[in-house]
Design a protein around this motif. Structure first.
Motif, short mmCIF file in Angstrom:
data_model
loop_
_atom_site.label_atom_id
_atom_site.label_comp_id
_atom_site.label_asym_id
_atom_site.label_seq_id
_atom_site.Cartn_x
_atom_site.Cartn_y
_atom_site.Cartn_z
N SER A 235 0.83 -1.20 0.00
CA SER A 235 0.00 0.00 0.00
C SER A 235 0.86 1.26 0.00
N PRO A 236 0.52 2.22 -0.85
CA PRO A 236 1.28 3.48 -0.87
C PRO A 236 0.91 4.42 0.26
N ILE A 237 -0.14 4.10 1.02
CA ILE A 237 -0.61 4.95 2.12
C ILE A 237 -0.82 4.09 3.36
N PRO A 238 -0.86 4.71 4.56
CA PRO A 238 -1.07 3.92 5.78
C PRO A 238 -2.37 3.13 5.74
N VAL A 239 -2.31 1.90 6.25
CA VAL A 239 -3.47 1.03 6.34
C VAL A 239 -3.94 1.01 7.80
N VAL A 240 -5.16 1.45 8.02
CA VAL A 240 -5.68 1.65 9.37
C VAL A 240 -6.45 0.41 9.83
N ALA A 241 -6.13 -0.07 11.02
CA ALA A 241 -6.92 -1.14 11.64
C ALA A 241 -8.04 -0.52 12.46
N ASP A 242 -9.24 -1.09 12.33
CA ASP A 242 -10.40 -0.56 13.06
C ASP A 242 -11.12 -1.70 13.77
N GLU A 243 -12.02 -2.39 13.06
CA GLU A 243 -12.77 -3.48 13.70
C GLU A 243 -11.86 -4.57 14.24
N SER A 244 -10.67 -4.69 13.70
CA SER A 244 -9.73 -5.74 14.11
C SER A 244 -8.98 -5.40 15.39
N VAL A 245 -9.18 -4.17 15.94
CA VAL A 245 -8.42 -3.77 17.13
C VAL A 245 -9.34 -3.27 18.25
N PRO A 246 -10.20 -4.15 18.79
CA PRO A 246 -11.12 -3.71 19.85
C PRO A 246 -10.48 -3.60 21.22
N THR A 247 -9.22 -4.02 21.38
CA THR A 247 -8.53 -3.96 22.68
C THR A 247 -7.09 -3.52 22.46
N PRO A 248 -6.42 -3.04 23.52
CA PRO A 248 -4.99 -2.74 23.38
C PRO A 248 -4.17 -3.94 22.92
N ALA A 249 -4.52 -5.13 23.38
CA ALA A 249 -3.78 -6.33 22.98
C ALA A 249 -3.88 -6.58 21.49
N THR A 250 -5.08 -6.38 20.91
CA THR A 250 -5.22 -6.60 19.47
C THR A 250 -4.53 -5.50 18.67
N VAL A 251 -4.43 -4.30 19.23
CA VAL A 251 -3.63 -3.26 18.58
C VAL A 251 -2.18 -3.73 18.48
N THR A 252 -1.64 -4.25 19.56
CA THR A 252 -0.27 -4.77 19.56
C THR A 252 -0.11 -5.87 18.53
N ARG A 253 -1.06 -6.78 18.49
CA ARG A 253 -0.99 -7.91 17.54
C ARG A 253 -0.95 -7.42 16.10
N GLU A 254 -1.86 -6.51 15.75
CA GLU A 254 -1.93 -6.06 14.36
C GLU A 254 -0.69 -5.27 13.95
N LEU A 255 -0.19 -4.44 14.85
CA LEU A 255 1.00 -3.64 14.51
C LEU A 255 2.24 -4.52 14.41
N LEU A 256 2.46 -5.41 15.37
CA LEU A 256 3.66 -6.25 15.36
C LEU A 256 3.63 -7.28 14.25
#
Length: 367
Positions: A235-256
């Motif tokens: 992707s040439p632009i940032p890809v934003v996680a939304d429904e996939s990150v309902p908790t801080p833990a899932t934010v960590t998972r998606e980013l890492l």
């Protein structure tokens, strides 16, 4: 500051027109008003918007989990015992908007008790946010007409375009029509609500490279693990996680895992306490955030701007704060006003808004 009662009051207010997107559509704001009462006579409020197609919650389930599971364990706890309170809420799996609303109502009660705005208690970075408006599924001419109306009436210059249908015959055409009509003076970004495949997403983004899109949100399914990583790498632009990150833990998972490189924070699903944790995590690893919208009413929108304005990172981008404009009414004694493309923080104690009891009586569903 001990909690003496928690109320969950279902209400329903129609939209002037439905908001349609890849994972569903909303015709009526069938939300739940949450009120937390304390021994000092203070009442904190928040709003829980059920989204069964996203989190599996309904109006009935939110009321039931608060009445039957949360309230008996919360009574007698102090508003500042946040870790204890979230330990109680965390014993129940899921139910993110129910938990978030209880959390925000407690923060509102705390602000009212202390006589300070919640946004100041959180961080107090600025006193307003720029507004982004979500454009639901529509034909190109209709999408352009709505965007022009929002620009002309409210000064809004950022638009989130719902995509996730047929990328080449519909979605790309809508985005191109918006850029042609609105010019370079507005910001455009897209949200697929998991409606495309990873390969469709890459092809669509390539077809729109000349449109100057700034973000691409949740284009393909959250469980498409390898596809999401492949998409982010191309992707040439940032890809934003939304429904996939309902908790801080899932934010960590998606980013890492490389499945996203930007995050949508929604106070409607992480409240103020867990939204803080998501913000601090994103700030620490250096990723962009956008303040998202759960198709909130005015109470929920004020919670979003109160949090977003509290921090430098969350106030850098326009927040999704305007979809309450499509509701036929709301519950507030003093309705919110968007002017010059911004929504100011209310300076009163708590989140700075109060419920009109006559309106609540008119729209509540449990009497």
């Amino acid at each position: 500051m001990k909690i003496t009662a928690v109320e969950a009051i279902p209400f329903a207010i129609p939209y002037r027109k439905p908001l349609r997107f890849a994972s569903g559509e909303v015709h009526t704001a069938e939300h739940v008003l949450i009120r937390v009462r304390t021994e000092d006579g203070v009442v904190g409020i928040a709003e829980a918007p059920p989204r069964p197609f996203t989190y599996g919650e309904t109006q009935d389930s939110i009321k039931a989990v608060i009445d039957k599971l949360f309230t008996p364990e919360l009574l007698g706890l102090h508003l500042l015992e946040r870790e204890v309170i979230h330990g109680v809420l965390g014993r129940t799996v899921g139910n993110p908007t129910a938990k978030a609303a209880v959390d925000m109502a407690m923060w509102d009660a705390l602000g009212r008790t202390l006589g300070f705005p919640v946004t100041l208690l959180l961080g107090g970075f600025t006193d307003r946010m720029r507004v982004s408006h979500m454009l639901g599924f529509a034909e190109p001419a209709a999408a352009v007409a709505e965007a022009e109306r929002m620009r002309d009436l409210y000064g809004i210059a950022t638009f989130k375009v719902k995509v996730g249908r047929h990328p080449y015959t519909l979605d790309v055409k809508v985005c191109r029509a918006l850029r042609d009509a609105l010019g370079d003076a507005v910001e455009l970004y897209v949200d697929g609500n998991r409606g495309w495949t990873a390969s469709e997403s890459v092809q669509a983004l390539r077809a729109m490279e000349d449109l100057g899109l700034t973000l691409a949100e949740e284009l393909c399914p959250a469980d498409d693990v390898l596809g999401r990583r492949w998409l982010v790498s191309r992707s040439p632009i940032p890809v934003v996680a939304d429904e996939s990150v309902p908790t801080p833990a899932t934010v960590t998972r998606e980013l890492l895992s490389g499945a996203a490189n930007a995050i949508s924070i929604k106070t409607a699903r992480t409240g103020f306490t867990y939204s803080q944790r998501v913000h601090h995590l994103c700030e620490g690893v250096g990723v962009e955030v956008v303040m998202g919208n759960q198709i909130d009413g005015q109470i929920g929108s004020m919670c979003t701007v109160a949090f977003g304005a509290a921090y430098r990172l969350t106030s850098q981008r326009a927040g999704e704060l305007s979809n309450f404009l499509d509701m036929t009414d709301d519950l507030l004694t003093e309705p919110l006003e968007i002017r010059d493309g911004t929504l100011p923080v209310r300076q009163g104690a708590g989140i700075g808004v109060d419920v009109d009891e006559d309106k609540l009586t008119r729209y509540r569903q449990d009497t």
